[in-house]
Write a protein that holds these residues in place. Structure first.
Motif, mmCIF file in Angstrom:
data_model
loop_
_atom_site.group_PDB
_atom_site.id
_atom_site.type_symbol
_atom_site.label_atom_id
_atom_site.label_comp_id
_atom_site.label_asym_id
_atom_site.label_seq_id
_atom_site.Cartn_x
_atom_site.Cartn_y
_atom_site.Cartn_z
ATOM 1 N N ILE A 110 0.834 -1.204 0.000
ATOM 2 C CA ILE A 110 0.000 0.000 0.000
ATOM 3 C C ILE A 110 0.868 1.254 0.000
ATOM 4 O O ILE A 110 0.570 2.242 -0.676
ATOM 5 N N GLU A 111 1.968 1.197 0.758
ATOM 6 C CA GLU A 111 2.822 2.370 0.920
ATOM 7 C C GLU A 111 3.749 2.610 -0.275
ATOM 8 O O GLU A 111 4.094 3.763 -0.571
ATOM 9 N N THR A 112 4.152 1.526 -0.973
ATOM 10 C CA THR A 112 5.214 1.684 -1.967
ATOM 11 C C THR A 112 4.858 1.293 -3.397
ATOM 12 O O THR A 112 5.563 1.693 -4.324
ATOM 13 N N SER A 113 3.790 0.494 -3.600
ATOM 14 C CA SER A 113 3.488 0.066 -4.970
ATOM 15 C C SER A 113 2.928 1.226 -5.783
ATOM 16 O O SER A 113 2.350 2.174 -5.240
ATOM 17 N N LYS A 114 3.085 1.169 -7.094
ATOM 18 C CA LYS A 114 2.669 2.255 -7.972
ATOM 19 C C LYS A 114 1.170 2.513 -7.911
ATOM 20 O O LYS A 114 0.722 3.652 -8.018
ATOM 21 N N ASP A 115 0.388 1.442 -7.767
ATOM 22 C CA ASP A 115 -1.061 1.620 -7.732
ATOM 23 C C ASP A 115 -1.605 1.831 -6.318
ATOM 24 O O ASP A 115 -2.789 2.133 -6.136
ATOM 25 N N GLY A 116 -0.744 1.671 -5.306
ATOM 26 C CA GLY A 116 -1.184 1.866 -3.932
ATOM 27 C C GLY A 116 -2.087 0.766 -3.416
ATOM 28 O O GLY A 116 -2.754 0.931 -2.387
ATOM 29 N N PHE A 117 -2.084 -0.369 -4.112
ATOM 30 C CA PHE A 117 -2.954 -1.483 -3.740
ATOM 31 C C PHE A 117 -2.155 -2.618 -3.114
ATOM 32 O O PHE A 117 -0.937 -2.719 -3.276
ATOM 33 N N ILE A 118 -2.874 -3.509 -2.417
ATOM 34 C CA ILE A 118 -2.262 -4.734 -1.912
ATOM 35 C C ILE A 118 -2.044 -5.696 -3.076
ATOM 36 O O ILE A 118 -2.752 -5.640 -4.086
ATOM 37 N N HIS A 119 -1.085 -6.591 -2.912
ATOM 38 C CA HIS A 119 -0.784 -7.592 -3.934
ATOM 39 C C HIS A 119 -0.514 -8.940 -3.251
ATOM 40 O O HIS A 119 -0.501 -9.029 -2.028
ATOM 41 N N THR A 120 -0.322 -9.972 -4.056
ATOM 42 C CA THR A 120 -0.079 -11.305 -3.517
ATOM 43 C C THR A 120 1.050 -11.274 -2.500
ATOM 44 O O THR A 120 2.103 -10.700 -2.742
ATOM 45 N N SER A 121 0.780 -11.884 -1.343
ATOM 46 C CA SER A 121 1.759 -11.910 -0.253
ATOM 47 C C SER A 121 1.870 -13.341 0.271
ATOM 48 O O SER A 121 0.852 -13.988 0.515
ATOM 49 N N ASN A 122 3.091 -13.797 0.472
ATOM 50 C CA ASN A 122 3.318 -15.201 0.822
ATOM 51 C C ASN A 122 4.054 -15.381 2.135
ATOM 52 O O ASN A 122 4.978 -14.629 2.463
ATOM 53 N N GLY A 123 3.631 -16.410 2.873
ATOM 54 C CA GLY A 123 4.383 -16.910 4.009
ATOM 55 C C GLY A 123 4.857 -18.309 3.666
ATOM 56 O O GLY A 123 4.877 -18.702 2.497
ATOM 57 N N THR A 124 5.224 -19.087 4.678
ATOM 58 C CA THR A 124 5.659 -20.464 4.449
ATOM 59 C C THR A 124 4.490 -21.346 4.030
ATOM 60 O O THR A 124 4.588 -22.125 3.080
ATOM 61 N N HIS A 125 3.370 -21.239 4.728
ATOM 62 C CA HIS A 125 2.177 -22.035 4.432
ATOM 63 C C HIS A 125 1.008 -21.198 3.923
ATOM 64 O O HIS A 125 0.194 -21.688 3.143
ATOM 65 N N ILE A 126 0.901 -19.974 4.415
ATOM 66 C CA ILE A 126 -0.275 -19.146 4.131
ATOM 67 C C ILE A 126 0.047 -18.076 3.103
ATOM 68 O O ILE A 126 1.154 -17.534 3.065
ATOM 69 N N GLN A 127 -0.930 -17.778 2.292
ATOM 70 C CA GLN A 127 -0.807 -16.796 1.222
ATOM 71 C C GLN A 127 -2.058 -15.925 1.198
ATOM 72 O O GLN A 127 -3.154 -16.393 1.515
ATOM 73 N N VAL A 128 -1.895 -14.662 0.809
ATOM 74 C CA VAL A 128 -3.029 -13.803 0.469
ATOM 75 C C VAL A 128 -2.916 -13.475 -1.004
ATOM 76 O O VAL A 128 -1.855 -13.056 -1.483
#
Length: 219
Positions: free
Chosen positions: A157-175
């Motif tokens: 949100i703070e740094t992407s060009k569109d100000g949107f959330i994007h795919t985010s990964n952990g070891t098992h869980i993903q958004v």
């Protein structure tokens, strides 16, 4: 019905082709309804078919399409995030989150859908209860994943060009995104604006399946 009972019943049926478990009429209904796993499970557990999601008294059901060896062919949906985006952006304690409510006691049921529906089968299910000592390592992984994903979303949100959330990964869980047209933007009160142009959801990645299968063999 509680998860432990469902787990016991399903494991008694694992490896048996659906043609041995269900009538031709039941299999035909499954085909018409696009093979909905909830209906398969209701039939297998001797429950009356319903139009609602299959619920258990003490936890959540997580099904997944797999091959004959149990190798996952898809990720596992957990829950959508639109209603909890601000909880994530303020890093609400993991054990107090909606995510934790969804995963603290789960029954993972792999369904092999190779070949015709009569050849499909349940494979051994795995019951995960985070209150039990043997699953302490999973609890730590999922807690770390949650906080890591929260930080990733904030950074997007703070740094992407569109100000949107994007795919985010952990070891098992993903958004990642989960939506269909017309899309449902996510509004954040923390930022007082939309932080995504479509809905997103938590998923278990395939590594989750490999790791719990390994744990089940070691028990």
């Amino acid at each position: 019905m509680k998860l432990a009972e469902a787990n016991q019943r399903l494991n008694q049926l694992s490896g048996k082709p659906f043609g041995e478990l269900f009538s031709c009429e039941q299999i035909e209904n499954i085909i018409i309804n696009k093979g909905k796993t909830g209906q398969l499970l209701e039939l297998a557990l001797g429950m009356k078919l319903s139009n609602t999601n299959l619920d258990f008294e003490d936890g959540e059901l997580k099904t997944n399409k797999c091959d004959r060896t149990g190798k996952p062919l898809e990720t596992v949906f957990i829950t959508q995030i639109a209603s909890v985006i601000d909880d994530m952006l303020t890093e609400k304690p993991f054990e107090e989150t909606h995510l934790y409510e969804k995963i603290d006691n789960i029954l993972y049921v792999p369904v092999c859908k190779v070949g015709f529906p009569a050849q499909w089968m349940f494979l051994p299910s795995i019951h995960i209860d985070l209150t039990k000592p043997q699953f302490a390592s999973l609890r730590e992984i999922w807690r770390d994943d949650y906080y890591s994903i929260c930080k990733q979303l904030e950074k997007h949100i703070e740094t992407s060009k569109d100000g949107f959330i994007h795919t985010s990964n952990g070891t098992h869980i993903q958004v990642r995104s989960k939506d269909s047209k017309p899309y449902h933007p996510i509004f954040s009160s923390v930022y007082n604006r939309e932080v995504s142009n479509k809905n997103h959801a938590f998923y278990f990645q395939k590594q989750f399946v490999y790791d719990i299968q390994k744990m089940a063999k070691e028990v």
